[in-house]
Structures are given as structure tokens and as C-alpha cells.
Enzyme design. Structure first.
Site, mmCIF file in Angstrom:
data_model
loop_
_atom_site.group_PDB
_atom_site.id
_atom_site.type_symbol
_atom_site.label_atom_id
_atom_site.label_comp_id
_atom_site.label_asym_id
_atom_site.label_seq_id
_atom_site.Cartn_x
_atom_site.Cartn_y
_atom_site.Cartn_z
ATOM 1 C CB CYS A 20 4.151 10.919 1.287
ATOM 2 S SG CYS A 20 2.579 11.769 1.459
ATOM 3 N NE ARG A 54 -0.938 2.753 2.717
ATOM 4 C CZ ARG A 54 -0.688 4.157 2.959
ATOM 5 N NH1 ARG A 54 -0.935 4.877 2.317
ATOM 6 N NH2 ARG A 54 0.294 3.844 4.595
ATOM 7 C CG ASP A 55 3.687 4.201 3.149
ATOM 8 O OD1 ASP A 55 3.163 5.356 2.080
ATOM 9 O OD2 ASP A 55 3.377 4.161 4.232
ATOM 10 C CG HIS A 86 4.034 5.004 9.171
ATOM 11 N ND1 HIS A 86 3.031 3.386 8.149
ATOM 12 C CD2 HIS A 86 4.113 5.511 8.088
ATOM 13 C CE1 HIS A 86 2.840 3.800 6.825
ATOM 14 N NE2 HIS A 86 3.637 5.181 7.427
ATOM 15 C CG HIS A 131 7.517 7.502 4.620
ATOM 16 N ND1 HIS A 131 7.800 7.150 3.873
ATOM 17 C CD2 HIS A 131 6.359 7.077 6.147
ATOM 18 C CE1 HIS A 131 6.238 6.672 3.585
ATOM 19 N NE2 HIS A 131 5.806 7.105 4.868
ATOM 20 C CG ASN A 182 6.824 3.284 4.782
ATOM 21 O OD1 ASN A 182 6.177 3.230 3.228
ATOM 22 N ND2 ASN A 182 5.989 3.673 5.429
HETATM 23 P P1 HMG Z 1 -12.953 14.351 -1.639
HETATM 24 O O1 HMG Z 1 -12.696 14.840 -3.139
HETATM 25 O O2 HMG Z 1 -12.820 16.079 -0.755
HETATM 26 O O3 HMG Z 1 -14.432 14.013 -1.314
HETATM 27 O O4 HMG Z 1 -11.740 13.544 -1.598
HETATM 28 P P2 HMG Z 1 -15.453 13.644 -1.973
HETATM 29 O O5 HMG Z 1 -16.232 13.000 -1.120
HETATM 30 O O6 HMG Z 1 -16.219 15.175 -2.142
HETATM 31 O O7 HMG Z 1 -15.296 12.983 -3.208
HETATM 32 C C1 HMG Z 1 -15.091 13.831 -4.645
HETATM 33 C C2 HMG Z 1 -15.038 11.838 -5.645
HETATM 34 O O8 HMG Z 1 -14.139 10.943 -4.748
HETATM 35 C C3 HMG Z 1 -15.886 11.956 -5.805
HETATM 36 O O9 HMG Z 1 -16.252 11.269 -6.630
HETATM 37 C C4 HMG Z 1 -16.474 10.620 -5.369
HETATM 38 O O10 HMG Z 1 -17.467 8.982 -5.618
HETATM 39 C C5 HMG Z 1 -14.632 10.337 -4.984
HETATM 40 P P3 HMG Z 1 -16.506 11.850 -8.319
HETATM 41 O O11 HMG Z 1 -18.309 12.042 -7.841
HETATM 42 O O12 HMG Z 1 -16.166 13.293 -8.512
HETATM 43 O O13 HMG Z 1 -16.707 11.296 -9.416
HETATM 44 N N1 HMG Z 1 -14.120 8.207 -3.787
HETATM 45 C C6 HMG Z 1 -14.610 8.150 -3.133
HETATM 46 N N2 HMG Z 1 -13.661 6.766 -4.349
HETATM 47 C C7 HMG Z 1 -13.550 5.497 -4.309
HETATM 48 N N3 HMG Z 1 -13.272 5.873 -2.539
HETATM 49 C C8 HMG Z 1 -13.491 6.312 -1.280
HETATM 50 C C9 HMG Z 1 -14.382 7.877 -2.221
HETATM 51 N N4 HMG Z 1 -14.396 8.743 -1.354
HETATM 52 C C10 HMG Z 1 -14.754 9.615 -2.426
HETATM 53 N N5 HMG Z 1 -13.379 6.247 -0.432
HETATM 54 C C11 HMG Z 1 -10.741 11.266 0.030
HETATM 55 C C12 HMG Z 1 -11.460 13.234 -0.212
HETATM 56 C C13 HMG Z 1 -10.116 11.288 1.390
HETATM 57 C C14 HMG Z 1 -11.514 10.441 -0.447
HETATM 58 C C15 HMG Z 1 -9.855 12.081 -1.474
HETATM 59 O O14 HMG Z 1 -8.805 12.856 -1.092
HETATM 60 C C16 HMG Z 1 -8.447 11.116 -1.242
HETATM 61 O O15 HMG Z 1 -8.540 9.342 -2.048
HETATM 62 N N6 HMG Z 1 -7.750 11.846 -1.266
HETATM 63 C C17 HMG Z 1 -6.363 10.746 -0.690
HETATM 64 C C18 HMG Z 1 -5.435 10.060 -0.203
HETATM 65 C C19 HMG Z 1 -4.642 9.136 0.466
HETATM 66 O O16 HMG Z 1 -4.301 8.130 0.105
HETATM 67 N N7 HMG Z 1 -2.601 9.678 0.123
HETATM 68 C C20 HMG Z 1 -2.122 8.598 0.899
HETATM 69 C C21 HMG Z 1 -2.316 7.431 1.483
HETATM 70 S S1 HMG Z 1 -1.960 8.057 3.098
HETATM 71 C C22 HMG Z 1 -0.503 8.168 3.736
HETATM 72 O O17 HMG Z 1 0.389 7.708 2.521
HETATM 73 C C23 HMG Z 1 0.372 8.769 4.877
HETATM 74 C C24 HMG Z 1 0.505 7.583 6.157
HETATM 75 O O18 HMG Z 1 1.301 6.506 5.386
HETATM 76 C C25 HMG Z 1 0.829 7.404 6.859
HETATM 77 C C26 HMG Z 1 2.196 8.257 6.865
HETATM 78 O O19 HMG Z 1 2.967 8.314 6.500
HETATM 79 O O20 HMG Z 1 2.288 9.982 7.434
HETATM 80 C C27 HMG Z 1 -0.705 6.481 6.025
HETATM 81 MG MG MG Z 2 3.560 6.525 5.294
#
Ligand code: HMG
Ligand code: MG
Length: 302
Positions: free
Chosen positions: A240, A15-16, A207, A209, A249
Site C-alpha cells: 500500500c 489493482r491493489d 481483505h 494483507h 494482499n
Molecule cells: P485531492 O488532491 O484531495 O483532490 O485528491 P482534489 O479534488 O483537490 O483534486 C486534486 C487534483 O487531482 C486535481 O488535478 C484533480 O483533477 C485530480 P489538478 O487540477 O491538480 O491537475 N483528481 C483526479 N484525477 C483523476 N481521477 C480522479 C481525481 N480526483 C481528483 N478521481 C483524491 C483526492 C482522493 C483524488 C486523491 O487523494 C487520490 O487520488 N488519492 C489516491 C488514493 C489511492 O488510490 N490510494 C490507494 C487505493 S486505497 C487502498 O489501496 C486500500 C484498499 O486496498 C483497502 C486496504 O487494503 O486498506 C482499498
Molecule cells: Mg489493500
């Protein structure tokens, strides 16, 4: 100071790690990777992410991946779920644990999940409730706990605040994340202490990186405090998408080598992880980022 005798390593590479790859990695390659990691002995693998495919295209195959993997009883396959839409997909895909992900910095919260910290907690409430109703494990990730690419310093109080909110949502485990890999050992201990002030120590994970090459020493610093859960990524995959320049990571092979040397039990077979790292690195067409992985491969070839 005595160190824990046993730790849990959560493998987050599928995933990450892969979420940040520009080249499409087909579902069958991800499935093979997860299967190899399962065989290596991990108790918890972060296999999928049900987020917007517009934001993170690489995770669009999560449903296929979850359907295709060979599950080993007792192993938890986790999926990221930022909202109810993600939760429903994770539930249908048979995730054993769902992960809500917030941030200790406002600026990062906005960039990563498009809402404020307070709004994110409100969004997580129904997800947390649904997870409990369906008997799924609930984990939370707190990004940018050690520094933010947009706002810089992140106060300890912000980390404590978000950890407390995640605790109140009923989380089983909370990850303290160094999203951009800037922490150093004393800083690690200060941030972890702030988290320990709000949540049981055996439910907190580190966690890290490895952007600045400090991840292993930070893990050691966290071990000294009694933290027993760490995340890592096979072959050091990743970065990220919302933290420019951040590398992957800490590599799982490096963490396992250190744990083995310290006599700390992980339940994971280092050689099998080296093989999994070689497999995915070969697919990606580059050398893996694990120093230990590369050393072992060189020795084998030798
Ligand atoms: P948004 O645009 O604010 O939300 O996204 P929305 O509710 O207005 O939805 C907009 C569109 O997204 C819609 O589609 C929804 O259907 C779709 P449209 O009508 O435009 O075609 N949508 C989705 N589609 C699939 N699955 C869903 C979903 N939700 C809405 N669950 C949202 C908000 C959070 C969904 C968006 O900002 C997003 O997906 N962001 C991605 C964030 C992400 O994945 N980041 C990387 C992971 S975090 C990370 O890596 C950090 C971590 O490792 C720890 C660290 O290292 O810090 C965990
Ligand atoms: Mg991460």
C-alpha cells in the site's frame, strides 16, 4: 463449527497489487493479466482505479485496461472511485462495480484520500447515488480496520461507525481491510463481529494483507464466523503506497489451496492462477510471493 460450503474470491491483483509497483507496467501486460484471471474463473476482478495519477501513477492506464480486456459475461470488473471524477471515468470505462474507499482511522483517511472520515462520507454520497442511478454495483472498502500505520490501535466502534455509514450509502458489499496485515485470528473475529453488527454477513468481505504472515489464519477465523467473501492477489502482488512496509494482499494461490483442502467451492482453477502468477512475476522480474504458487511451479519443473 461448520464452515461455509462456497466462497467468492475477489481477485484484486491488477489493482491493489500493481498500484504499488514502482516500475511502469504497460497496459497490455495488465490486460493480459486480467484476461488470464478471467479465464481462471473469477466472478469478480478488481481491474482498475480512477484516482489521481499524481498520487498513484501506476493506475493512470486504467481507461486503456478497461477498454482492452476481453470481458466474460457474468464477471464483474470493479474500479476504485474516490469521487465523482473517478465515478464518471469508471462509468465511461464500463466498470460493473464501483468501489468507494474510506478508513476506520482518521490519520489514514487523511494520508490516503486527503480528507477526514466525515468528509469522505460526504464525498461518497453523490458517487453512491450515481452508482444506483446507473444500475452499477456499489462496494465500499474500510481500510485500517485492524490497525493503522499512523495511529496504531483502531477502536472497534470506529469500524462499526464507518461500516454503518457505508451501509447507509446503499453499498451492496463492504470490505473490512487489514491494510497493514497486523491482525491475528481473535482480533479478526472481534473486528468482523463489529462489522456484522452493522451489515448483513453475506455482504461483508475480508481483505487481508499478509505483512505479518497471518492472512490465511485470519481468513480461516473469518470463515468460522460465516464470512464468505475474501480478497486476494495473484502471486501476492502489492502493498500500500500509504502504509510503509506493508506487503501485498494474501496470495490468491495460497487461499485457493486452503479452500480446496477444506472442500470449499471457489469456482476458480488454481493451476490457471499459478500460470497467471508466473506470467506477471516473470514480467516484474522476480519470484512470486505465493508459497503455493512457488511449490506448484517447483513440482511441475521437478
Ligand atoms: P485531492 O488532491 O484531495 O483532490 O485528491 P482534489 O479534488 O483537490 O483534486 C486534486 C487534483 O487531482 C486535481 O488535478 C484533480 O483533477 C485530480 P489538478 O487540477 O491538480 O491537475 N483528481 C483526479 N484525477 C483523476 N481521477 C480522479 C481525481 N480526483 C481528483 N478521481 C483524491 C483526492 C482522493 C483524488 C486523491 O487523494 C487520490 O487520488 N488519492 C489516491 C488514493 C489511492 O488510490 N490510494 C490507494 C487505493 S486505497 C487502498 O489501496 C486500500 C484498499 O486496498 C483497502 C486496504 O487494503 O486498506 C482499498
Ligand atoms: Mg489493500
Amino acid at each position: 463449527m461448520s464452515l461455509p460450503s462456497k466462497v467468492k474470491i475477489v481477485e484484486v491483483g491488477p489493482r491493489d497489487g500493481l498500484q504499488n509497483e514502482k516500475e511502469n507496467v504497460p497496459a497490455d501486460v495488465k490486460i493480459e493479466l486480467v484476461n488470464r484471471l478471467t479465464a481462471a474463473g473469477f466472478a469478480n476482478i478488481e481491474a482498475a482505479s480512477f484516482v489521481s495519477p499524481k498520487w498513484i501513477p501506476q493506475m493512470a492506464t486504467s481507461r486503456e485496461v478497461m477498454a482492452g480486456i476481453v470481458r466474460k459475461p457474468g464477471v464483474i470488473y470493479s474500479a476504485l472511485t474516490p469521487n465523482m471524477q473517478g465515478f464518471e471515468a469508471a462509468l465511461a470505462a464500463g466498470a460493473g462495480e464501483v468501489v468507494i474507499f474510506g478508513a476506520a482511522s482518521e490519520a489514514f483517511s487523511q494520508r490516503n484520500i486527503n480528507c477526514s472520515i466525515a468528509e469522505s462520507i460526504t464525498r461518497f454520497e453523490p458517487v453512491a447515488k450515481a452508482a444506483k442511478e446507473h444500475g452499477l454495483r456499489l462496494r465500499a472498502s474500510v481500510s485500517t480496520a485492524f490497525g493503522c500505520p499512523y495511529q496504531g490501535e483502531v477502536p472497534l466502534e470506529s469500524v462499526a461507525y464507518v461500516v454503518a455509514r457505508m451501509r447507509d450509502l446503499g453499498c451492496d458489499e463492504i470490505d473490512i481491510a487489514d491494510t497493514i496485515g497486523v491482525a491475528t485470528p481473535r482480533k479478526t473475529q472481534a473486528v468482523m463481529q463489529a462489522a456484522i453488527g452493522e451489515f448483513r454477513i453475506d455482504g461483508l468481505s475480508g481483505h487481508f494483507h499478509d505483512t505479518y504472515g497471518q492472512a490465511l489464519v485470519n481468513i480461516y477465523a473469518a470463515l468460522e464466523l460465516g464470512i464468505t467473501i475474501f480478497h486476494s492477489s495473484v502471486a501476492g502482488l502489492g502493498g500500500c503506497p500509504y502504509a510503509k512496509g506493508a506487503t501485498g494482499n494474501v496470495a490468491t494461490e495460497d487461499v485457493l489451496y486452503m479452500m480446496n483442502g477444506l472442500g470449499i467451492e471457489t469456482g476458480v482453477d488454481l493451476d490457471a492462477v499459478v500460470d497467471a502468477g508466473a506470467f506477471i512475476s516473470q514480467f516484474l522480474g522476480r519470484k512470486g510471493a505465493s508459497r503455493v504458487g512457488n511449490a506448484i511451479l517447483a513440482k511441475r519443473a521437478g
